[in-house]
Every structure is written in C-alpha cells, then in structure tokens.
Write an enzyme that holds these catalytic residues in place. Sequence first.
Site, short mmCIF file in Angstrom:
data_model
loop_
_atom_site.label_atom_id
_atom_site.label_comp_id
_atom_site.label_asym_id
_atom_site.label_seq_id
_atom_site.Cartn_x
_atom_site.Cartn_y
_atom_site.Cartn_z
N HIS A 3 0.85 -1.19 0.00
CA HIS A 3 0.00 0.00 0.00
C HIS A 3 0.90 1.25 0.00
O HIS A 3 1.85 1.32 0.76
CB HIS A 3 -0.88 -0.03 1.25
CG HIS A 3 -1.66 1.22 1.49
ND1 HIS A 3 -1.51 1.98 2.64
CD2 HIS A 3 -2.59 1.86 0.73
CE1 HIS A 3 -2.33 3.02 2.58
NE2 HIS A 3 -3.00 2.97 1.44
N HIS A 80 2.52 11.18 -1.45
CA HIS A 80 1.52 10.80 -0.45
C HIS A 80 1.63 11.83 0.67
O HIS A 80 2.33 11.61 1.65
CB HIS A 80 1.78 9.39 0.08
CG HIS A 80 0.72 8.91 1.03
ND1 HIS A 80 1.01 8.16 2.14
CD2 HIS A 80 -0.63 9.09 1.02
CE1 HIS A 80 -0.12 7.89 2.79
NE2 HIS A 80 -1.12 8.44 2.13
#
Length: 288
Positions: A3, A80
């Site tokens: 992930h 991110h």
Amino acid sequence: GSHDSFSFYIDEASPVGPEQPETVQNFVSVFGTVAKKLMRKWLATQTMNFTSQLGAGIRYFDLRISTKPRDPDNELYFAHGLFSAKVKEGLEEINAFLVEHPKEVVFLDFNHFYGMQKYHHEKLVQMLKDTYGNKMCPAIFAQEVNLQYLWENEHQVLVFYHSPVAVEVIFLWPGQMMPAPWANTTDTEKLIQFLQASITERRKKGSFFVSQVVLTPKASTVVKGVASGLRETITERALPAMMEWVRTQKAGESGVNIITADFVELGDFISTVIKLNYALDEGGDDTT
C-alpha cells in the site's frame, strides 16, 4: 502487494502535496520542518525500497503520481502528502529487477493523479513506453491472462491507469479492471467485516481485485500518537488480527486475488499471502 508502495522515500524537504487540505498546508507553513518530520511518521507506509520489496515477493505496486508546484523541470513524482522519488527513477528500478528475472511479472496500479494536465499524462505514458517497451501486456480480458500467456509473449508488466487516458493507449488497463475498495477505518473489527463483505460482493470474472488490509488513522488518532507514528500506533498493534484474516482466506475467482498492506515486512505477511496460492485446486492450471 504494498500500500502506497513508494512511500519509503518521502522527502521532508519537499513542499506539501497539492491534494492535502488547507489545515495541513497551514500547519506546515507555521511549523515548517518539524511539521514535516511528524507528517512523515504517518505518511510513510513502507520502509523497503522497490528493489527490496521485489526481492521479498511483492508484485503489485500502488502508485500515486503528482506534479510539484513551481518545479522548473516539470517532473513527475510519487506522492503521499509529501513528495517522494521521481517516477522515472522508480520505474527504472523496477525494470532492472525485471531484466534480471525475465519470468517475473509485476502489476503497476496508477490510481491517483494530482495536479496533472493532459501533457503530464502524455509524458508519463511515454516514460512507460521508454522504460518497459514490449514488456507491457496489452489490455485484454483478465481471465485470459495467465503466466503461460505472459511468458510466451515476453510480457512482464501490467499497467492499470485510473484515468480516461487509458482508453486511448493499448497497454493501459482501465482502472475499473483493478478495483480496490477502501475501508477507511481505524477499527480492526470493522476492517475485517469490510474485507469479508467486499470478497462476497466481488464479481467472479472480468477484473482483478485488491483487498486492502490497511487501517487509516483519523485526525484524533494522529494527535494522540503524534510522535510515535503509523507503524507503532496502529499497524503493529492490529497485525495479529489482520494476519489471522489473511491466513483464513482462499485464493481464486470467488476469493482473494491481490492483498495489500502497510509495512509489508512485518510478521509473515508476504509468505502467508504467497502460501494461499498453494491451496488452489491442484487439478487446475498451475501457471494461472
């Protein structure tokens, strides 16, 4: 799968990503580097780079791409919350592994794009062509793809692209071919219920499917564990229950397909997922 696969390298010196809310932007503008160091503890979901992940057995990569504000080179970056490595460098790192291991296959899932215009997508598509060339498998029916087919055609890369651009490019698999429902919870029990319900609802044929064994912190969670971070506050504590769910799964059309997690080196996540393949019907095609 991993992930936020690229988040092992989050640059604390970089600006905040354009997808972050105004509250985060303001927090960083006031507290600067200190704020970014704290953010990194919650944004970095992996500690291993691409080469190490591949060596450990990871074959699915969750990729989020962004432009950087006021970047004179107009580069594309993994992102991110904060920016990570340049996309070109990451793709080349994965390709180096594929060159050395010609029978290995990877899935690259480009599922979020930030601050990207049409020409940025064109740049990324060209980058994929330049890096992987004929290694990329054209988009066909998912059930037609098995290892034998890929080996015979010398394909090693399946690229999933969650943008309308995918329709125009033969080697981009549309995003709906790789659904990855997100539980968005800090509660392990709710996560497992969500994962199980998702498996039940999954279509038996026609697409790949990602089960995200991932807990997502709320703002209050971050405040309480601000100095410790995601791994210590959430992932390690929830690991036994999450791994128990993984161990009880069955692979196949009506079961799990791809399983992703944070900090994939923890426990026996990778080996447990790989073992699920051995439980498939021995009478079936072992190259599927």
